[in-house]
Design a protein around this motif. Structure first.
Motif, PDB file in Angstrom:
ATOM      1  N   LEU A  38       0.847  -1.185   0.000  1.00  0.00           N
ATOM      2  CA  LEU A  38       0.000   0.000   0.000  1.00  0.00           C
ATOM      3  C   LEU A  38       0.883   1.236   0.000  1.00  0.00           C
ATOM      4  N   ALA A  39       0.934   1.930  -1.142  1.00  0.00           N
ATOM      5  CA  ALA A  39       1.840   3.069  -1.308  1.00  0.00           C
ATOM      6  C   ALA A  39       1.174   4.405  -1.013  1.00  0.00           C
ATOM      7  N   ALA A  40      -0.138   4.485  -1.228  1.00  0.00           N
ATOM      8  CA  ALA A  40      -0.855   5.746  -0.991  1.00  0.00           C
ATOM      9  C   ALA A  40      -2.206   5.439  -0.374  1.00  0.00           C
ATOM     10  N   ASP A  41      -2.541   6.189   0.661  1.00  0.00           N
ATOM     11  CA  ASP A  41      -3.827   6.044   1.343  1.00  0.00           C
ATOM     12  C   ASP A  41      -4.253   7.442   1.782  1.00  0.00           C
ATOM     13  N   ILE A  42      -5.166   8.050   1.020  1.00  0.00           N
ATOM     14  CA  ILE A  42      -5.512   9.463   1.207  1.00  0.00           C
ATOM     15  C   ILE A  42      -7.027   9.606   1.268  1.00  0.00           C
ATOM     16  N   VAL A  43      -7.501  10.435   2.178  1.00  0.00           N
ATOM     17  CA  VAL A  43      -8.920  10.764   2.283  1.00  0.00           C
ATOM     18  C   VAL A  43      -9.080  12.266   2.083  1.00  0.00           C
ATOM     19  N   ASP A  44      -9.913  12.648   1.095  1.00  0.00           N
ATOM     20  CA  ASP A  44     -10.251  14.048   0.839  1.00  0.00           C
ATOM     21  C   ASP A  44     -11.722  14.258   1.161  1.00  0.00           C
ATOM     22  N   THR A  45     -12.028  15.290   1.931  1.00  0.00           N
ATOM     23  CA  THR A  45     -13.410  15.629   2.267  1.00  0.00           C
ATOM     24  C   THR A  45     -13.688  17.067   1.850  1.00  0.00           C
ATOM     25  N   ILE A  46     -14.762  17.260   1.104  1.00  0.00           N
ATOM     26  CA  ILE A  46     -15.165  18.599   0.659  1.00  0.00           C
ATOM     27  C   ILE A  46     -16.599  18.855   1.116  1.00  0.00           C
ATOM     28  N   THR A  47     -16.821  20.001   1.741  1.00  0.00           N
ATOM     29  CA  THR A  47     -18.165  20.448   2.102  1.00  0.00           C
ATOM     30  C   THR A  47     -18.390  21.826   1.491  1.00  0.00           C
ATOM     31  N   ARG A  48     -19.564  21.995   0.879  1.00  0.00           N
ATOM     32  CA  ARG A  48     -19.872  23.268   0.220  1.00  0.00           C
ATOM     33  C   ARG A  48     -21.262  23.749   0.614  1.00  0.00           C
TER      34      ARG A  48
END
Length: 707
Positions: free
Chosen positions: A411-421
């Motif tokens: 597992l080389a990348a583990d990213i969480v992106d959260t956007i609220t608008r």
């Protein structure tokens, strides 16, 4: 054809043949043709402002690619479709990864029915997305800070789903073409209950083809289903699911190196040349499911809530060739290979309300909403155990590069992106001739996780304003203008494999829109100017021992200003003659006045036209033309004898496609599509200093049965 192609054809045919009883109950003698209604100027889209405005009443440049054009020119994948959109450039960087540009900047905002998250993980699209599921595609050019909150001042692409119809209709199309291309597509729609309160639509397509490129082949299957339910006279529920499986072999990761080790450009490659091998593959699966509730509040107010789940997975075994070959021997290329599984999941919630208000004796339109979305990115990497030596570039396609062994993927990348608008807009009806649109989008972004042991955490927030105005000079001509600021959190990393800071700036657009022949023909002229600070520009590729993934790209943050004009026309000149297309010309400059992103053409012209002769078996003839000026790329990794950086050039070129179709008998139509009639040879994109050649002349014949 394969068994599943035959099964799809038989299933669709059985549904069509078993439908007369149902059709008789719901629409006796009804037209089974699936069509898009409305004139060119009156077609509505909420893609720019959130308000259901016609194209001519939207204060930005908007292009609508409708179902008829998709059918006429056999635009069966998104790359071919966007190739026809004025002001949009399709950068085919590799066989299975594509980037789209508009007005000099990369397109990062893609929506389905107005819902979607920006592409925070990359500006690249994986696989050749099929168009079978879409009724039309809206493209809003310029910054779209109101409806997306973030993004480049390039364009927003909104895919509009095919929806269930009130009456029964069905179609099946079978196609055969060059390089063993085989395609079958089925579409069946109509009521599922006697009273028509429940309606459904089922869509399927399968395509498989070899290629003009050495080793490359594609096998693609698409399935989609959607159900509408009128729960009551005011409440409507919709659910749907779609899946596309795109399997490719002999894929290009990177492309052909275009410079010799002495800095001279390589021009001796045959069109079929590839640095790939038959053991490489890139299998991509795209899934999407959604649930939608809409409620009529009365007094023209509507409330809508949408939940969307998206998932993209791929399994890839890839091969990358670098750096430069000797001009005499053709030797010098080295390859590395790896196994790269990936999994991207999105969950999006959007709640939205719209309706009119009365103020100072006039009616104004209001829209507001809130959305939140979460994207989870997981990428694995399994590296090869050996460096690969390539044969001479003069022997590509004759000697197959051997397959190495690989370590187990980690597992080389583990990213969480959260956007609220939170967003809102008002269309102020200030006078009979003057309308002003004002709005905002407040955005909060949070990222956590790591990529190749480098922390990718960030927190950003921004309020993006929007204002637009339209003034009626005459009944047919409007002047318009719009302004929005730019806020674009970026996924691209620098040479240290850390994400670049967000790009910021502003975008201005002004012009005129007009309609003619009772609204059947739409024409517009626009001037635009956009400035971005710290926008990512390709700077190089990670090699062994680098801070990022081998073969992955790193970037520098640069400032660029785009300024230019766009001219567009769309609609019908006569009842039988359609026309759509336009010209875009702009300059893209760095602060020192030099040309930025030189691989992007800054002059393009596109025009599609068809002419129908109803008396001759409804014969239709058409042509599609696109032209772009020359481009170049400065390769700082190699120098000539005088010490100057290598320069790769692609001269300007034009591509012409032709089509013809006719009604053979009732319900059966035959069509023929001839692409790249002049057999133009050109490189698909110079981005990154590597490229491969576009397809030569090809032909495809189709038979379509409709009921």
């Amino acid at each position: 054809m394969k068994s599943h192609m035959v099964a799809l054809a038989i299933g669709t045919a059985i549904c069509a043949l078993s439908a007369p009883a149902l059709a008789a109950e719901t629409a006796p003698g009804g037209n089974s043709e699936i069509v898009v209604t409305g004139t060119a100027a009156a077609q509505q889209t909420a893609s720019a402002t959130g308000l259901p405005l016609s194209v001519i009443d939207t204060p930005q440049a908007v292009t609508v690619i409708d179902q008829q054009k998709i059918r006429d020119f056999a635009l069966t994948n998104v790359n071919d479709l966007l190739d026809t959109v004025p002001g949009v450039n399709v950068e085919r960087i590799e066989t299975d990864r594509t980037q789209y540009d508009s007005r000099g900047f990369g397109i990062t905002n893609f929506q389905v029915d107005g819902i979607g998250l920006p592409m925070l993980d990359s500006t690249l699209v994986y696989g050749a997305l099929d168009t079978a599921l879409w009724d039309r595609v809206d493209v809003v050019r310029g910054a779209n800070g109101m409806m997306t909150g973030v993004g480049n001042p390039s364009a927003t692409v909104n895919y509009v789903r095919k929806r269930p119809t009130q009456t029964f209709q069905a179609s099946v199309t079978a196609s055969l073409g060059s390089y063993g291309e085989q395609r079958i597509e089925g579409d069946i729609s109509g009521p599922l209950t006697r009273d028509g309160s429940v309606r459904g639509r089922l869509i399927g397509a399968h395509e498989e083809s070899d290629s003009y490129l050495d080793y490359y082949s594609v096998n693609r299957t698409v399935l989609g289903g959607i159900v509408d339910w009128d729960v009551s006279s005011k409440l409507k529920a919709t659910v749907g699911y779609s899946r596309q499986q795109n399997n490719s072999n002999g894929v290009l990761w990177g492309s052909l190196p275009l410079s010799f080790s002495n800095g001279q450009q390589i021009t001796s490659y045959p069109r079929s040349a590839s640095t790939s091998a038959p053991w490489t593959y890139w299998n991509t699966r795209n899934q999407s499911a959604f649930g939608e509730l809409s409620y009529d509040l009365g007094h023209d107010w509507k409330l809508k809530g949408v939940y969307t789940w998206n998932r993209t997975q791929y399994q890839a075994k890839l091969l990358y060739a670098y750096p430069y070959a000797d001009q005499t021997t053709g030797l010098g290329l080295t390859g590395f290979s790896g196994i790269y599984p990936a999994d991207y999941q999105q969950n999006i919630f959007d709640g939205y309300a719209s309706g009119p208000v009365e103020l100072l004796g006039r009616r104004h339109d209001v829209a507001f909403g809130v959305s939140t979305g979460r994207t989870h990115t997981k990428e694995w990497a399994g590296e090869s155990d050996a460096t690969i030596d390539y044969p001479s570039i003069y022997e590509l396609g004759q000697t197959i590069v051997p397959q190495p062994n690989y370590s187990d993927p980690y597992l080389a990348a583990d990213i969480v992106d959260t956007i609220t608008r939170v967003y809102g807009s008002v269309r102020w009806n200030l006078a009979d001739r003057l309308k002003v649109i004002s709005g905002f989008s407040a955005t909060w972004l949070k990222s956590t996780g790591s990529s190749y042991d480098v922390d990718q955490s960030r927190k950003n927030s921004k309020v993006t304003p929007y204002v637009g105005a339209l003034y009626d000079i005459t009944r047919n001509i409007k002047l318009y203008g719009s302004y929005t600021s730019i806020f674009n959190p970026q996924s691209q990393v620098g040479i240290d494999n850390r994400r670049l800071d967000p790009a910021t700036g502003n975008s201005i657009e002004a012009g005129a829109k007009s309609q003619w022949f009772g609204g059947k023909l739409y024409a517009s002229a626009a001037w635009f100017r956009a400035r971005q600070n710290n926008i990512a520009e390709y700077a190089g590729t990670f090699g062994p021992g680098g801070a990022g993934q081998e073969g992955g790209s790193y970037y520098d943050g640069v400032t660029a200003t785009s300024q230019g004009i766009e001219l567009e026309v769309a609609g019908k000149v006569t009842n039988n003659w359609t026309l759509s297309g336009g010209y875009t010309g702009f300059s893209l400059r760095s602060p020192d006045g030099s040309r930025a992103f030189t691989y992007i053409p800054n002059h393009t012209f596109k025009l599609s036209t068809t002419y129908a002769i109803p008396k001759l078996h409804d014969l239709k003839l058409g042509a599609n033309v696109r032209w772009q000026n020359g481009t170049y790329y400065v390769d700082t990794g190699v120098q000539d004898a005088e010490g100057n950086d290598g320069v790769i050039r692609q001269n300007g070129y034009a591509v012409v496609d032709l089509m013809a179709s006719a009604q053979v008998v009732d319900h059966l139509r035959a069509s023929l599509n001839l692409r790249n009639v002049g057999n133009a040879k050109y490189l698909n994109s110079l981005s990154g200093g590597q490229a491969y050649y576009a397809a030569p002349r090809t032909i495809m014949g189709s038979l379509t049965f409709t009921y």
